[in-house]
Design an enzyme around this catalytic site. Structure first.
Site, short mmCIF file in Angstrom:
data_model
loop_
_atom_site.label_atom_id
_atom_site.label_comp_id
_atom_site.label_asym_id
_atom_site.label_seq_id
_atom_site.Cartn_x
_atom_site.Cartn_y
_atom_site.Cartn_z
N GLY A 156 -5.11 5.28 -4.53
CA GLY A 156 -4.93 4.62 -5.82
C GLY A 156 -4.25 3.27 -5.76
O GLY A 156 -3.96 2.67 -6.80
N ASN A 157 -4.02 2.75 -4.55
CA ASN A 157 -3.28 1.49 -4.41
C ASN A 157 -4.02 0.30 -5.05
O ASN A 157 -3.41 -0.55 -5.68
CB ASN A 157 -3.01 1.20 -2.94
N ARG A 196 -6.25 0.33 -7.58
CA ARG A 196 -6.21 0.43 -9.04
C ARG A 196 -4.84 0.05 -9.59
O ARG A 196 -4.73 -0.63 -10.61
CB ARG A 196 -6.61 1.84 -9.48
N ILE A 197 -3.79 0.50 -8.91
CA ILE A 197 -2.45 0.18 -9.39
C ILE A 197 -2.14 -1.29 -9.16
O ILE A 197 -1.51 -1.95 -10.01
CB ILE A 197 -1.41 1.11 -8.72
N TYR A 245 -12.88 -7.90 -1.18
CA TYR A 245 -12.38 -7.19 0.00
C TYR A 245 -12.27 -8.13 1.21
O TYR A 245 -11.32 -8.02 2.01
CB TYR A 245 -13.29 -6.01 0.33
N ARG A 297 -4.28 -3.70 -9.31
CA ARG A 297 -4.97 -4.42 -10.39
C ARG A 297 -4.25 -4.26 -11.71
O ARG A 297 -4.22 -5.20 -12.53
CB ARG A 297 -6.43 -3.96 -10.46
N HIS A 311 0.83 -1.21 0.00
CA HIS A 311 0.00 0.00 0.00
C HIS A 311 0.87 1.27 0.00
O HIS A 311 0.79 2.09 0.92
CB HIS A 311 -0.91 -0.01 1.24
#
Length: 371
Positions: A216-217, A219-220, A254, A222, A211
């Site tokens: 944006g963690n 999305r990045i 999640y 993925r 993290h």
């Protein structure tokens, strides 16, 4: 840093020495590879133009859904137009550029189109800066294109109102990030003996566990997973969307992340769930291919019928999955024409047999494609 008991996976003495039961995963791995091979084989047989159309659909879904997982809804037309511009595809009139949409598109395309290139900290910083072009996440100013510094306290994943806030996860302290990201990137870029689909599942988990950014963690993470999967497929064109499937299974997604991040270094359970989700994504892509083939068949059937640009645009919208019923007022709004012009367009297509009046029109007359 959290003291006392080792609550999170990154506090384990051997982290990140991941272990998993390959024998238990092999049946599912075989199903995934069989489904991937079947899908790629079908796409190979349909020709370049239809492959481009399928790729445009899948990438559009990937960009839309990876954002929607985080509660952010992007405009489909803006996403399609942004991807088409970058891939040099002709889809007719393009929606105006939107720098926020363009940023997500740039990240997804860079991850999948350049999957063979080394993943570096600078590249991750570029993805992050593309996601947050204004330097803000909502109303909050964040560090963009740099690791978080925890100046506002430890990085936590939380939910619920302030008075009843629940902490689902607390990430490693910022002081550990340089070392932990170096370790991750060295592993990710190295040749792997393990199955590349396993690599994708571990990379996704590993990155989101570190993290490293203020926002944006997910999305990045993925995008990193998609990069590994593109390498596994040896193909820059994408025919299935993992993000779209993750959105369908968001609660489980999640739940499994939280359970794994509070567990041991044996990540067999996580990988079993991830592989199942991936399998469902690949199997679901068959509907995308069917839609592409149906669209091609439609235009082949009506190739000899003259139509204006408005009619072609609206018919393509119907073929791409129009939301709701098509009425003359919706036609006028989308085509940016008068109600009279919309009725003339529709009447012309009714006379030619391309459209028919819907049997379930209700109060206002609606129209659908001739079957």
């Amino acid at each position: 840093m959290i003291s006392g008991e080792k609550k999170y996976i990154w506090q384990q003495d051997d982290w990140p020495r991941w272990v998993y039961d390959l024998k238990r995963l092999l049946p599912l791995l075989s199903q995934v590879h069989l489904a991937q091979g079947h899908l790629l084989g079908r796409m190979h047989d349909v020709g370049m133009e239809l492959r481009d159309e399928a790729t445009l659909r899948v990438l559009s879904m990937d960009v839309l859904k990876t954002s929607e997982i985080e509660g952010e809804k992007l405009n489909l037309e803006s996403v399609r137009s942004s991807i088409a511009r970058r891939l040099g595809l002709d889809i007719g009139a393009l929606a105006p550029a939107d720098r926020h949409v363009d940023g997500v598109v740039d990240m997804v395309l860079d991850a999948t189109q350049r999957h063979a290139d080394i993943l570096t900290a600078e590249r991750l910083f570029g993805w992050h800066a593309a996601l947050f072009p204004t330097g803000y996440s909502g109303l909050a100013r964040i560090r963009v294109g740099a690791w978080r510094d925890d100046s506002q306290g430890p990085m936590q994943v939380v939910s619920g109102p302030v008075q009843r806030r629940r902490v689902h996860y607390e990430a490693p302290p910022a002081a550990m990030l340089d070392a932990k990201l170096f370790e991750f990137l060295r592993w990710f870029n190295a040749p792997h003996d393990e199955d590349p689909v396993i690599t994708a599942g571990i990379a996704h988990l590993w990155f989101v566990t570190i993290h490293p950014f203020d926002d944006g963690n997910g999305r990045i993470a993925r995008a990193v997973g998609d990069m590994a999967l593109a390498g596994a497929d040896h193909c820059v064109q994408r025919y299935y969307s993992v993000s779209a499937q993750l959105l369908r299974e968001r609660k489980d997604y999640y739940d499994w992340l939280e359970r794994t991040q509070k567990g041991t270094l044996d990540v067999t359970d996580w990988l079993e769930w991830f592989l199942g989700c991936l399998l469902r994504a690949v199997q679901g892509a068959e509907s995308t291919l069917s839609a592409v083939l149906a669209k091609a068949g439609f235009w082949s059937r009506w190739a000899g019928v003259s139509m204006n640009e408005r009619q072609i645009k609206l018919l393509n919208k119907l073929l791409d999955g129009f939301d709701g019923k098509l009425t003359s007022s919706k036609w006028a709004a989308i085509a940016k024409c008068s109600q009279d012009t919309a009725l003339r367009d529709i009447s012309d297509l009714l006379a030619k047999g391309v459209l028919v009046k819907s049997a379930a029109s209700g109060r206002s007359t609606s129209y659908e494609l001739t079957t």
